[in-house]
Design an enzyme around this catalytic site. Structure first.
Site, PDB file in Angstrom:
ATOM      1  N   LYS A 206      15.940  -0.572 -10.345  1.00 10.35           N
ATOM      2  CA  LYS A 206      15.711  -1.433 -11.308  1.00 10.35           C
ATOM      3  C   LYS A 206      15.960  -1.081 -12.712  1.00 10.35           C
ATOM      4  CE  LYS A 206      12.174  -4.766 -12.663  1.00 10.35           C
ATOM      5  NZ  LYS A 206      10.712  -5.298 -12.633  1.00 10.35           N
ATOM      6  N   GLU A 212      14.385  10.681 -10.114  1.00  6.89           N
ATOM      7  CA  GLU A 212      14.775  10.938  -8.862  1.00  6.89           C
ATOM      8  C   GLU A 212      15.894  10.470  -8.146  1.00  6.89           C
ATOM      9  OE1 GLU A 212      11.875   9.893  -9.864  1.00  6.89           O
ATOM     10  OE2 GLU A 212      10.165  10.627  -8.665  1.00  6.89           O
ATOM     11  N   GLY A 267       9.673  -4.390  -8.721  1.00  6.66           N
ATOM     12  CA  GLY A 267      10.194  -3.455  -7.796  1.00  6.66           C
ATOM     13  C   GLY A 267       9.909  -3.600  -6.380  1.00  6.66           C
ATOM     14  N   ARG A 268       8.564  -3.763  -6.081  1.00  8.11           N
ATOM     15  CA  ARG A 268       7.989  -3.815  -4.725  1.00  8.11           C
ATOM     16  C   ARG A 268       7.980  -5.098  -4.037  1.00  8.11           C
ATOM     17  NH1 ARG A 268       4.306  -2.901  -8.429  1.00  8.11           N
ATOM     18  NH2 ARG A 268       2.624  -4.155  -9.216  1.00  8.11           N
ATOM     19  N   GLU A 353       0.279  -0.492  -5.137  1.00  9.70           N
ATOM     20  CA  GLU A 353       0.880  -0.618  -6.467  1.00  9.70           C
ATOM     21  C   GLU A 353       0.253  -1.816  -7.143  1.00  9.70           C
ATOM     22  OE1 GLU A 353       4.650   1.934  -7.553  1.00  9.70           O
ATOM     23  OE2 GLU A 353       5.011  -0.096  -7.684  1.00  9.70           O
ATOM     24  N   HIS A 384      -3.623   8.180  20.066  1.00  6.07           N
ATOM     25  CA  HIS A 384      -3.623   9.604  20.317  1.00  6.07           C
ATOM     26  C   HIS A 384      -3.887  10.571  19.370  1.00  6.07           C
ATOM     27  CE1 HIS A 384      -2.785   8.383  24.497  1.00  6.07           C
ATOM     28  NE2 HIS A 384      -1.773   7.631  24.000  1.00  6.07           N
ATOM     29  N   LYS A 512       4.722  10.545 -14.545  1.00  4.90           N
ATOM     30  CA  LYS A 512       5.887  10.770 -15.048  1.00  4.90           C
ATOM     31  C   LYS A 512       6.339  11.335 -16.622  1.00  4.90           C
ATOM     32  CE  LYS A 512       7.911   6.456 -12.895  1.00  4.90           C
ATOM     33  NZ  LYS A 512       8.580   5.181 -13.080  1.00  4.90           N
TER      34      LYS A 512
END
Ligand code: F6P
Length: 548
Positions: A206, A212, A267-268, A353, A384, A512
């Site tokens: 965005k 990254e 973004g999400r 978030e 399990h 950040k």
């Protein structure tokens, strides 16, 4: 006390929780043969059973009163009409515009956003059709076989989750790859498998500033150029999805090869935007539109249904019930479809978030709990691993069980066994096993007297542990769209009750900022002394022992 915790609706729930706490769901089912009918509903192809919750009719009435008192209806209207409800960033919250199938305009700053939404969609569909048909080819004229999405957070989790969940609908020739982490391993091991002639890279960010993503994108570009040796071929193999045309151009991607979206898409919440390009390529126009259609159906349901029949409202308020009145701190997502195994990770960002906040819309610290820790994996594996704690541990963990009814690709007895486990687990969490039942079982097995006394407490299951069950006829694009939108709106409901801004994410910034400064220190010779003793100690340990 805050306005919320001193409100009549909140106080009534606090009082009522004392009445409900001693009730056992076993008895509630026993005393009311209609309980399942009362506490289940269907919408958007999703059947939702919430009868295995620690609720009575009065609980639901009080919870919905709280929803009303919080101004939820008004806030829904404000979101859908494009008001800037993300106040700390002065932005509208319009992921719903990206799947708006009616002809109504949606205005932001006096402009109808729908024409530009539709124009980008058309560009995406043209591009994805061309890739799928083989009309658009790589620099040597070969059809694309591999699509690599480079992005992180909302620019990764949605597309990776949907492509996994809907792999039965994916194009046979195409293999999808997703690169998000900056550790280098993921990008290098992905690139190792690829042929540059037939690989398309989608750089999805965005902001187009995320360290990254830009680092991975540079590594991919270098890998490509090292093999191809001609910058001109970049245009055929690299496209960008972003709101930031300037940075896209600076990176070296022609803005003709950029798919735009806008600051009013969080973004999400962005898989419905051009961030969904890998999905559109993999599924094709028809199925991608179906995904949007499913979300649209849930949007309409959320906007129009009375709260008593409103799935996201009910789901959200059940969460509030456990978090604020029973002290639940986590919420488990347990899909019984392996193809949904990335759904919990997707919901982690979506929920945590959004509602991981402690300051309310008036800037005051809240005096109540907000968003839970959301976690999970494929349910059958969980059985399990961590289900022991869920059945007999000391904390209450509300669980969403999710499964589909039809599994057309799966041979028997797999789906019968899978679903037997799904139903058994929700029953076990609700009923538990009491002392009388445990003793009867032990006696039958020949264990009596002191041995029985010693073993009995360990074999008791208290039960009374809340679960929701969501059954989907078949996991199709349309149903998945509805499921995702259900959770988006559930989170909105909770954020509204808690009076927080579910649409900013300032909490990701500090790390950040600090990482930027530390990055410089890691490449500067000598010891670091500008931090606290622990951080200095760790950085210096790393510097002393790092062979580079
Ligand atoms: O750091 C968190 C975050 O900003 C998320 O909100 C977002 O989805 C992700 O990073 C990726 O951001 P971008 O799409 O701008 O690269």
């Amino acid at each position: 006390m805050s306005k919320l915790t001193s409100s009549p609706a909140w106080l009534a729930l606090a009082e009522h929780s004392k009445e409900v706490a001693p009730l056992h769901m076993r008895d509630l089912f026993h005393n009311d043969p209609q309980r399942f009918e009362k506490f289940s509903l269907e919408s958007g192809g999703l059947f939702f059973d919430y009868s295995k919750n620690r609720i009575t009719e009065k609980t639901m009435e009080l919870l919905l009163n709280l929803a009303r008192e919080s101004g939820l209806q008004k806030r829904i209207e404000r979101m859908f009409s494009g008001e800037k409800i993300n106040v700390t960033e002065d932005r509208a919250v319009l992921h719903i515009a990206l799947r708006n199938l009616d002809k109504n305009p949606i205005m932001v700053d006096g402009e109808d956003v729908m024409p530009k939404v539709n124009a980008v969609k058309e560009k995406m569909f043209k591009f994805s059709d061309e890739i799928r048909s083989g009309e658009r080819v790589g620099y040597t004229g070969k059809a694309f076989t591999d699509i690599v999405n480079i992005g992180i957070g909302g620019s990764d989790l949605g597309p990776v989750m949907v492509c996994n969940a809907l792999k039965d609908f994916g194009h046979q020739r195409l293999t999808m790859h997703f690169v998000s982490t900056v550790d280098g391993d993921q990008v290098m091991s992905t690139l190792k498998k690829l042929n540059p002639e037939t690989t398309l890279f989608i750089i999805a960010s965005k902001t187009f500033t995320t360290q990254e993503t830009i680092t991975n994108a540079r590594t991919a570009r270098k890998w490509f150029l090292d093999r191809v040796g001609n910058e001109a071929h970049i245009a055929k193999h690299f496209v960008a999805v972003s709101t930031n045309a300037k940075s896209v151009a600076e990176f070296g991607i022609d803005t003709d090869n950029m798919f735009e979206f806008w600051d009013w898409v969080g973004g999400r919440y962005s898989l419905w935007s051009a961030i969904g390009l890998p999905i559109a390529i993999y599924l094709g126009k028809h199925d991608y539109q179906d995904l949007l259609h499913g979300a649209y159906t849930m949007d309409e349901h959320f906007k129009n249904k009375p709260f008593e029949q409103n799935l996201p409202v009910i789901m959200g308020m059940l969460g509030v019930w456990y978090i604020n009145f029973f002290g639940a701190a986590t919420h488990l997502i347990s899909p019984y479809n392996q193809s949904l195994h990335r759904f919990p990770a997707y919901l982690q960002q979506l929920d945590m978030e959004s509602n991981g906040k402690t300051v309310d819309l008036n800037g005051q610290r809240v005096d109540y709990s907000t968003g839970p820790v959301v976690w999970g994996d494929a349910g059958i594996n969980g059985q399990h691993a961590y289900y022991q704690m869920l059945h007999q541990g000391s904390q209450m963990v509300p669980i969403d069980f999710i499964a589909s009814v039809e599994h057309p690709e799966i041979p028997e007895p797999h789906s019968t066994i899978l679903m037997a486990n799904f139903f058994a687990q929700t029953e076990a969490f609700m009923r538990g096993k009491n002392e009388t039942e445990v003793r009867a079982e032990l006696t039958k097995a020949g264990i009596t007297g002191e041995a029985q006394d010693a073993l009995t407490p360990h074999k008791i299951f208290e039960g009374n542990r809340p679960t929701n069950s969501i059954l989907i006829q078949r996991l199709t694009p349309r149903r998945l769209g509805a499921l995702i939108a259900l959770y988006e709106h559930k989170i909105m409901v909770q954020g509204t009750v808690w009076n927080i801004n579910s649409y900013d994410q300032w909490g990701v910034e500090l790390g950040k900022q600090l990482a930027k400064a530390i990055e410089g220190e890691l490449t500067t010779p000598g010891l670091t002394s500008t931090h606290d003793a622990s951080t200095n100690g760790l950085i210096n340990y790393y510097k002393r022992n790092n062979p580079r």
